[in-house]
Design a protein around this motif. Structure first.
Motif, short mmCIF file in Angstrom:
data_model
loop_
_atom_site.label_atom_id
_atom_site.label_comp_id
_atom_site.label_asym_id
_atom_site.label_seq_id
_atom_site.Cartn_x
_atom_site.Cartn_y
_atom_site.Cartn_z
N ILE A 229 0.83 -1.21 0.00
CA ILE A 229 0.00 0.00 0.00
C ILE A 229 0.86 1.26 0.00
N ALA A 230 1.90 1.29 0.82
CA ALA A 230 2.77 2.48 0.86
C ALA A 230 3.43 2.69 -0.51
N ARG A 231 3.85 1.60 -1.12
CA ARG A 231 4.48 1.73 -2.44
C ARG A 231 3.50 2.25 -3.48
N GLU A 232 2.29 1.73 -3.47
CA GLU A 232 1.26 2.17 -4.42
C GLU A 232 0.93 3.65 -4.22
N GLU B 182 13.21 14.62 -2.31
CA GLU B 182 14.13 14.09 -1.30
C GLU B 182 13.37 13.28 -0.26
N ALA B 183 14.07 12.32 0.34
CA ALA B 183 13.54 11.57 1.48
C ALA B 183 14.63 11.52 2.53
N LEU B 184 14.30 11.89 3.75
CA LEU B 184 15.23 11.84 4.88
C LEU B 184 14.81 10.68 5.77
N ILE B 185 15.72 9.72 5.96
CA ILE B 185 15.37 8.46 6.64
C ILE B 185 16.42 8.09 7.67
N SER C 71 11.53 1.71 5.30
CA SER C 71 11.45 2.95 4.54
C SER C 71 12.56 3.04 3.50
N ILE C 72 13.74 2.58 3.87
CA ILE C 72 14.86 2.55 2.92
C ILE C 72 14.51 1.68 1.72
N LYS C 73 13.95 0.51 1.96
CA LYS C 73 13.55 -0.38 0.86
C LYS C 73 12.48 0.27 -0.01
N LEU C 74 11.52 0.96 0.63
CA LEU C 74 10.44 1.61 -0.11
C LEU C 74 10.98 2.65 -1.07
#
Length: 188
Positions: free
Chosen positions: A113-116, A135-138, A145-148
């Motif tokens: 769901i998050a990916r979609e 950008e994404a800060l993780i 989240s890194i995989k996503l």
């Protein structure tokens, strides 16, 4: 980038409707925003009251009105209940860039769901908002989240040391980015 969007855009995917978050969504939001697992890497303590969820909704309205971001409520088709959010914050119009943020109710983890939702938001960001860089800060331990973001084509650029104060300590954050020229999503 358009500075102030008039109507809040609704995004639709195979399983999801991404829509404006309303005050009436605060109770369902509190369900996941009060979960310590969901909030572990959110940068805030788990929420305790519906008033805190209402403040989050007010912030979503504020960033949309100011043109500094947009946050969609994630709902399953046929079930008009917000189970998470995904969207942009800290938009810098002059440089056509923004950060992406997201969270999802734990009972929906591992279902794509998050990916979609992220795919729909990225497509909107690049093709409707004309963003050049997202950008994404993780936090480094946030492997899900890194995989996503990596599945969505983001590249890790580096480590921002002691970048964010979580209320107790300072956290390191990885900086990820996705450029429009590297985006593999379909044109809408």
């Amino acid at each position: 980038m358009e500075s102030t969007m008039n109507a809040f855009p609704v995004l639709e995917t195979e399983r999801l409707i991404l829509r404006k978050v309303m005050k009436t969504d605060a109770a369902s939001m509190l369900t996941y925003l009060s979960d310590k697992d969901v909030m572990e890497y959110y940068g805030l303590e788990p929420f305790k009251t519906e008033e805190e969820a209402l403040s989050e909704v007010a912030w979503y309205d504020e960033i949309f009105t100011e043109g500094t971001g947009i946050r969609w409520g994630i709902t399953l088709k046929g079930l008009d209940k917000v189970i998470g959010t995904c969207g942009f914050l800290n938009m810098v119009k002059q440089h056509s860039r923004s950060q992406i943020g997201y969270e999802l109710d734990k009972q929906y983890w591992g279902k794509g769901i998050a990916r979609e939702a992220m795919e729909a938001v990225l497509r909107y960001g690049f093709y409707e908002m004309k963003l050049h860089r997202i950008e994404a800060l993780i936090e480094p331990p946030n492997t899900a989240s890194i995989k996503l973001v990596e599945r969505n084509g983001f590249m890790r650029e580096g480590l921002l040391r002691d970048y964010e104060f979580n209320g107790k300590t300072f956290d390191d954050l990885y900086m990820y980015s996705l450029l429009r020229r590297d985006y593999k999503g379909e044109l809408s």
